[in-house]
Scaffold this active site. Structure first.
Site, PDB file in Angstrom:
ATOM      1  CG  PHE A   1      -0.433   0.514   2.512  1.00 19.02           C
ATOM      2  CD1 PHE A   1      -0.254   1.726   2.840  1.00 19.02           C
ATOM      3  CD2 PHE A   1       0.327  -0.588   3.356  1.00 19.02           C
ATOM      4  CE1 PHE A   1       0.408   2.249   3.901  1.00 19.02           C
ATOM      5  CE2 PHE A   1       0.850  -0.219   4.497  1.00 19.02           C
ATOM      6  CZ  PHE A   1       0.932   1.093   4.997  1.00 19.02           C
TER       7      PHE A   1
ATOM      8  CE  LYS B   1      -3.121  -8.749  -3.551  1.00 16.15           C
ATOM      9  NZ  LYS B   1      -3.704  -7.594  -2.387  1.00 16.15           N
TER      10      LYS B   1
ATOM     11  CD  GLU C   1      -6.032  -5.823   0.918  1.00 12.60           C
ATOM     12  OE1 GLU C   1      -5.950  -6.215   2.165  1.00 12.60           O
ATOM     13  OE2 GLU C   1      -5.012  -6.056  -0.128  1.00 12.60           O
TER      14      GLU C   1
ATOM     15  CB  SER D   1       4.192  -6.963   7.089  1.00 11.89           C
ATOM     16  OG  SER D   1       3.761  -8.311   6.862  1.00 11.89           O
TER      17      SER D   1
ATOM     18  CB  CYS E   1      11.460   0.592   3.050  1.00 15.16           C
ATOM     19  SG  CYS E   1      10.264  -0.922   2.692  1.00 15.16           S
TER      20      CYS E   1
END
Length: 356
Positions: A155, A179, A182, A232, A287
Site C-alpha cells: 500500500f 495484485k 486492496e 511486512s 521503508c
C-alpha cells in the site's frame, strides 16, 4: 463519515483488457484523510485468478516472440504518458494512500526511473559467450522469460513498486498477474490503462484484486512460475515458504525501518531536520522511515529538544492541502495503533516530549 452510493466507485479487475467484476466478495476503499468510502473493490477467488492466468498464458508466446525494439518502444511510450499526466496520477495516489502531493509526485519519479531502465532492455537482455572455456568447449549464456509471473505490491508505494516489478518482468518477455494492495487499487488500474495506451498487447498485464485468499491462490497456481512481493516481514516469510514449496522463484521483501545514529560532533540542526523528514514523510509509511534515533555521547537532550521544536511545526492535514508536510496514516486501525504507542510510552518509562 460515510459517502452516498452515487459517490462510491465500483472498481474492477482488468483481465485481457476487459474490465471484470466478481460479486462473491468485495472490499471497501477509503480516502484516509476523510474516512469516506470512495470505492467498492471485487476480490478475486481461485476461479477469477485461473481466468487471469489462462489469459496471461495465452498471451505469453506472442509477447515472448515480440522483438526487443518493439518492447523498448512501448516503454518509451509509457514514460511519455506518465510524464504528461503525472499530476493526475499523483492525485489518485494521495486520494487513496494519503501522502502529500509532492511526495506522491516524487514516488512517480522513482517509478519512472525503472521505466527508463527498461527502455534500454536491448542492452540489458544481452547474453554472454566465452570461447575455449575448456579445451574445445565454448560456453554461451542466453536470457529468456520465465513465463507467467505474479507481482504482489504494498500500500505504501502504489506507483513506484508496481513500476519496479512490472516493467522489468514485461520488458524481459514475461506476462504478468499484478495484485495490488486492496487499500490502494486505483493507481495500478491507471497504470494498466497507460500500458495499453502505450501499445502493450492485451493479456500481457492483468490486474486482479483481493486479500489473503487471492494471494494464496496465486501461490498455489502451478502455471505461475515466479512471485515478487513487498510487504511486512511475517507475510514475506509466509509467501516465500509457500511459493518455494510449490517450486516457484520467489522474491519476498519484508519490512524495513532505519536507525539513525547521531554522533557527538554532528550538526544537530541538520540531524533534527533529517529526523523529522525521515520520520514524518509519507506518515512514516515507507521503508526508509527512521523509527529510532540513537544519540551518541551527551547530545541526546539537546537533539531531542530540537526535534521537539520541529515537530510542532509539522503541518498534518489532507495531503491535497498546499504546504502540507504530512498526510494521514493509511487506516483508522493504524491511527489507533500509533495512538496506543504514545499512550503506553509513559507507562513503560519513556518521557513523552510532544503529544499530538
Amino acid at each position: 463519515m460515510t459517502s452516498t452510493l452515487n459517490d462510491i466507485e465500483t472498481l474492477h479487475h482488468l483481465i485481457g483488457g476487459e474490465a471484470i467484476s466478481t460479486a462473491n466478495r468485495t472490499g471497501a476503499v477509503y480516502n484516509p484523510a476523510t474516512g469516506e468510502q470512495t470505492g467498492t473493490l471485487p476480490f478475486a477467488d481461485a476461479t477469477t485468478l485461473g481466468h487471469a492466468v489462462d489469459i496471461a498464458a495465452a498471451a505469453l508466446p506472442g509477447w515472448r516472440a515480440t522483438g526487443m525494439a518493439k518492447r523498448a518502444n512501448i516503454m518509451f511510450n509509457l514514460r511519455q504518458i506518465i510524464v504528461a499526466r503525472r499530476a493526475e496520477l499523483a492525485a489518485i495516489v494521495t486520494a487513496e494512500h494519503g501522502k502529500v502531493l509532492d511526495d506522491a509526485d516524487g514516488e512517480i519519479t522513482r517509478g519512472l526511473e525503472n521505466v527508463e531502465f527498461c527502455a534500454g532492455l536491448v542492452h540489458h537482455m544481452k547474453g554472454e559467450s566465452l570461447e575455449q572455456a575448456s579445451t574445445g568447449v565454448d560456453v554461451s549464456q542466453i536470457r529468456q522469460p520465465v513465463g507467467v509471473v505474479a507481482c504482489v505490491t504494498p500500500f505504501n508505494f502504489p506507483v513506484m513498486v508496481p513500476l519496479w516489478m512490472v516493467t522489468t518482468a514485461i520488458a524481459a518477455g514475461n506476462t504478468v498477474i499484478l495484485k495490488p494492495s486492496e487499500k490502494v487499487p486505483s493507481a495500478v488500474l491507471w497504470l494498466a490503462e497507460a500500458f495499453r495506451e502505450a501499445g502493450l498487447p492485451d493479456g500481457v498485464l492483468n490486474v486482479v484484486h483481493g486479500d489473503k485468499e487471492t494471494v494464496d491462490a496465486i501461490l498455489d497456481e502451478p502455471r505461475i512460475k515466479a512471485v515478487s512481493f513487498v510487504g511486512s516481514t511475517p507475510i514475506a516469510k509466509s509467501i516465500y515458504t509457500r511459493a518455494a514449496a510449490n517450486g516457484k522463484r520467489v522474491q519476498a521483501l519484508g519490512g524495513a525501518k532505519n536507525h539513525m545514529v547521531v554522533m557527538p560532533d554532528a550538526d544537530l540542526d541538520a540531524a533534527a531536520d533529517a529526523a523529522i523528514s525521515a520520520g514524518y514523510g509519507a506518515a512514516g509509511e515507507r521503508c526508509m522511515a527512521v523509527s529510532v534515533v540513537v544519540a551518541v555521547g551527551d547530545i541526546a537532550d539537546d537533539l531531542v529538544a530540537r526535534i521537539g521544536q520541529r515537530i510542532k511545526d509539522v503541518k498534518v492535514c489532507d495531503g491535497t492541502t498546499p504546504g502540507a508536510d504530512m498526510g494521514p496514516v493509511i487506516t483508522a486501525a493504524s491511527k489507533q495503533r500509533i495512538e496506543g504507542f504514545v499512550a503506553g510510552a509513559a507507562a513503560e518509562g519513556a518521557t513523552v516530549v510532544v503529544d499530538g
